[in-house]
Design a protein around this motif. Structure first.
Motif, mmCIF file in Angstrom:
data_model
loop_
_atom_site.group_PDB
_atom_site.id
_atom_site.type_symbol
_atom_site.label_atom_id
_atom_site.label_comp_id
_atom_site.label_asym_id
_atom_site.label_seq_id
_atom_site.Cartn_x
_atom_site.Cartn_y
_atom_site.Cartn_z
ATOM 1 N N LEU A 66 -10.302 -17.830 109.594
ATOM 2 C CA LEU A 66 -10.114 -19.134 110.242
ATOM 3 C C LEU A 66 -10.118 -19.021 111.758
ATOM 4 O O LEU A 66 -10.719 -19.843 112.450
ATOM 5 C CB LEU A 66 -8.811 -19.781 109.767
ATOM 6 N N SER A 67 -9.449 -18.005 112.280
ATOM 7 C CA SER A 67 -9.371 -17.882 113.735
ATOM 8 C C SER A 67 -10.696 -17.426 114.338
ATOM 9 O O SER A 67 -11.017 -17.779 115.459
ATOM 10 C CB SER A 67 -8.237 -16.955 114.155
ATOM 11 N N ASP B 148 -3.718 -12.812 105.125
ATOM 12 C CA ASP B 148 -4.093 -12.201 106.407
ATOM 13 C C ASP B 148 -5.590 -12.345 106.651
ATOM 14 O O ASP B 148 -6.019 -12.674 107.757
ATOM 15 C CB ASP B 148 -3.703 -10.719 106.448
ATOM 16 N N ALA B 149 -6.374 -12.097 105.613
ATOM 17 C CA ALA B 149 -7.827 -12.237 105.738
ATOM 18 C C ALA B 149 -8.203 -13.690 106.025
ATOM 19 O O ALA B 149 -9.087 -13.963 106.846
ATOM 20 C CB ALA B 149 -8.513 -11.746 104.462
ATOM 21 N N ARG C 247 -13.304 -9.088 102.815
ATOM 22 C CA ARG C 247 -12.268 -8.635 103.757
ATOM 23 C C ARG C 247 -11.156 -7.845 103.076
ATOM 24 O O ARG C 247 -10.528 -7.001 103.703
ATOM 25 C CB ARG C 247 -11.646 -9.821 104.493
ATOM 26 N N THR C 248 -10.892 -8.160 101.827
ATOM 27 C CA THR C 248 -9.771 -7.509 101.140
ATOM 28 C C THR C 248 -10.199 -6.417 100.174
ATOM 29 O O THR C 248 -9.351 -5.695 99.652
ATOM 30 C CB THR C 248 -8.945 -8.556 100.354
ATOM 31 N N ARG D 139 -1.788 -16.996 113.829
ATOM 32 C CA ARG D 139 -1.265 -18.031 112.939
ATOM 33 C C ARG D 139 -1.557 -19.413 113.507
ATOM 34 O O ARG D 139 -1.901 -20.329 112.781
ATOM 35 C CB ARG D 139 0.245 -17.872 112.739
ATOM 36 N N HIS D 140 -1.405 -19.541 114.821
ATOM 37 C CA HIS D 140 -1.669 -20.829 115.446
ATOM 38 C C HIS D 140 -3.145 -21.182 115.359
ATOM 39 O O HIS D 140 -3.507 -22.306 115.042
ATOM 40 C CB HIS D 140 -1.216 -20.821 116.906
#
Length: 185
Positions: free
Chosen positions: A20-21, A14-15, A36-37, A99-100
């Motif tokens: 990436l996005s 998820d992180a 992040r985690t 995700r995309h």
């Protein structure tokens, strides 16, 4: 213990999607994943040996989900033209999905051979989904047409992601029109 590791791995993925996005592949670093985690950076290495391993895992996990959404949209209609339209529209509708965005960021980066092969195989599966509809439309070279069709979808995705003046719906409409006119010959 196994459940805890599964949860940690999921949190890392998820992180990675978020990084990436938000910032592309440059943002996907082990220190950033750790931050992040809440894990120690050394703990991140217990789950993934490299950034490429994170990318491969994202492809393994996310691409089938994305492809299933496209396939489900295509199954909503029996007509080959409707399947082609659903194939294009669903991919373009997914542009805003995290995700995309992660998959696009991944595919734009320099990856090792294993990660590139996973992406190629995933895209091959995506293209295979549309070949049957193109055959039903009587296209003489349905596999080639499918690859070219996907190229048009990829160009429309880039246009939407640029945030240009056109409304994403207008881009989707134009892409569908171009594809349907092109595959009908």
């Amino acid at each position: 213990m196994a459940e805890h590791r599964t949860m940690q791995r999921s949190a890392l993925l998820d992180a990675a999607r978020t990084l990436l996005s938000e910032g592309g592949t440059e943002a996907l670093t082990f220190p950033a994943l750790a931050e992040r985690t809440g894990l120690a950076r050394s703990s991140v290495y217990e789950y993934f040996r490299s950034r490429a391993a994170v990318v491969e895992e994202l492809c393994t996990v996310d691409f089938p989900v994305w492809a299933a959404e496209i396939e489900t949209a295509m199954e909503q209609t029996a007509a080959p033209e409707g399947k082609v339209e659903a194939y294009v529209r669903r991919q373009l509708a997914l542009v805003g999905d995290q995700r995309h965005r992660a998959v696009v960021a991944i595919s734009a980066s320099e990856l090792d051979a294993g990660a590139r092969e996973k992406i190629r195989a995933a895209h091959g599966g995506l293209i295979a989904m549309i070949v049957e509809a193109l055959e039903a439309l009587g296209h003489e070279q349905p596999r080639l047409a499918a690859m070219l069709l996907q190229g048009l979808v990829d160009a429309a995705v880039r246009r939407i992601e640029l945030g240009v003046a056109e409304d994403p719906r207008a881009i989707a409409d134009a892409a569908v029109e171009m594809v349907l006119r092109g595959v009908r010959g």
